[in-house]
Enzyme design. Sequence first.
Site, PDB file in Angstrom:
ATOM      1  N   LYS A 169       0.819  -1.207   0.000  1.00  0.00           N
ATOM      2  CA  LYS A 169       0.000   0.000   0.000  1.00  0.00           C
ATOM      3  C   LYS A 169       0.862   1.271   0.000  1.00  0.00           C
ATOM      4  O   LYS A 169       2.079   1.195   0.153  1.00  0.00           O
ATOM      5  CB  LYS A 169      -0.983  -0.043   1.174  1.00  0.00           C
ATOM      6  CG  LYS A 169      -1.925  -1.258   1.122  1.00  0.00           C
ATOM      7  CD  LYS A 169      -2.982  -1.162   0.039  1.00  0.00           C
ATOM      8  CE  LYS A 169      -3.635  -2.454  -0.377  1.00  0.00           C
ATOM      9  NZ  LYS A 169      -4.564  -3.058   0.556  1.00  0.00           N
TER      10      LYS A 169
HETATM   11  C1  LIG Z   1      -5.524  -4.244   0.968  1.00  0.00           C
HETATM   12  C2  LIG Z   1      -6.991  -4.012   1.064  1.00  0.00           C
HETATM   13  C3  LIG Z   1      -7.722  -4.233   2.243  1.00  0.00           C
HETATM   14  C4  LIG Z   1      -7.164  -4.958   3.425  1.00  0.00           C
HETATM   15  O1  LIG Z   1      -6.055  -4.403   3.987  1.00  0.00           O
HETATM   16  P1  LIG Z   1      -5.204  -5.232   5.065  1.00  0.00           P
HETATM   17  O2  LIG Z   1      -4.414  -4.168   5.754  1.00  0.00           O
HETATM   18  O3  LIG Z   1      -4.367  -6.208   4.313  1.00  0.00           O
HETATM   19  O4  LIG Z   1      -6.168  -5.905   5.979  1.00  0.00           O
HETATM   20  C5  LIG Z   1      -9.055  -3.853   2.301  1.00  0.00           C
HETATM   21  N1  LIG Z   1      -9.651  -3.314   1.224  1.00  0.00           N
HETATM   22  C6  LIG Z   1      -9.010  -3.118   0.056  1.00  0.00           C
HETATM   23  C7  LIG Z   1      -9.751  -2.498  -1.082  1.00  0.00           C
HETATM   24  C8  LIG Z   1      -7.669  -3.488  -0.070  1.00  0.00           C
HETATM   25  O5  LIG Z   1      -7.038  -3.345  -1.238  1.00  0.00           O
END
Ligand SMILES: *Cc1c(COP(=O)(O)O)cnc(C)c1O
Length: 386
Positions: free
Chosen positions: A184
């Site tokens: 991210k």
């Molecule tokens: C990555 C992601 C999540 C989950 O994030 P985590 O920190 O891995 O739990 C939720 N929603 C979307 C759209 C994502 O891309």
Amino acid sequence: MRTHFLPFHLPSIGDEEIAEVVEVLRSGWLTTGPRVHAFEDAFARYVEIPHAVAVNSCTAALHLALDAIGLSEGDEVLIPTMTFAATAEVVHYFKARPVLIDCEPDTLNIDPDALEPAITSRTRAIIPVHYAGHPCEMARIQEVARRHQLKVVEDAAHALPATYCGKKIGTFGEMACFSFYATKTLCTGEGGMIVTANPEYAETARVLSLHGISKDAWNRYSAEGSWFYEIKRPGFKYNMTDLAAAIGLVQLAKCDRMHIARKRIAEIYNEAFADHEAIVKPVTRPEVEHAWHLYPIRLAVERLRITRAQFISIMRERKIGTSVHFIPLHLHPFYRDQYRYRQQDFPNALNAYERLVSLPIYPAMTEQDATDVASTVVDIIRSNLR
Ligand SMILES: *Cc1c(COP(=O)(O)O)cnc(C)c1O
């Protein structure tokens, strides 16, 4: 032809993050403590919102946010089909039902026009996902939410630091949830953050994030703390570590710089793909600042002699990693079988899915890397036109 493989993603972890983690390791305090509290304060200031609660994932953040708004068994929550597993699975934690919604054909965000027809007497909330980092149509989503007394919880996993009509994403819903997963735009390895303007929601999320008890370890075991605590409700084990928060603080300080770097790569791609009718570029609406977590192109497959899967493997042979975001939820066996969705129920998402390819876009890439990706894409498309 590149000599080295360019991965789809690499995190931007530098000496400063490493030094801060080493310092935490030497400090004797590893779990939730001063770094987490400092990260929450800095994050709330950055998003321009009163409260931030750090947790160990965005999935945990979404779970706690839905608990804070009082979601219960039998309720329905509107979510886009064009999203990751997490957005829907948290609804199942409550024995509630995620009701899938098609996307807009251009942004691939949840279609505001499709919301009202899906509302029933059981609908409680909407979870808009700012797909790829492009903000959803929040004005229209909020209008529908107000009219039907629904809560809005933003899934902002892609959207740091995006803005909509000049305001930071994260400030539009009752609560918003960010992800600090390794791929991210801000990464702590694993991690997440709940932000809200509502102090009661923040307090509920904070208490539930650590076993439902009234104090975290810092407030119990540090010199100033006391041994006494109370269990308010059975909670969860979702607290962030000081190790993760130390990385997060450094990453937050360079968040704007990393955004500029991703934006530059998006510009290189936009320019390179400007007059290729077989490549559909991602849109940027005038009222938004795009976070550019992803750069998803769509291939005009009907004009090509190769499939999307073949395109991806040729890219790999040419030493460039790509990905696909997302396989819409309604095509997955669980959602298809549980709720009897058919492929054609969401024509915009289905059409996009068959063409989508996400290209690498991250600050550790050089301009040469971006140019390589762009020229490789153009070359493969050119040599495979019908
Ligand atoms: C990555 C992601 C999540 C989950 O994030 P985590 O920190 O891995 O739990 C939720 N929603 C979307 C759209 C994502 O891309």
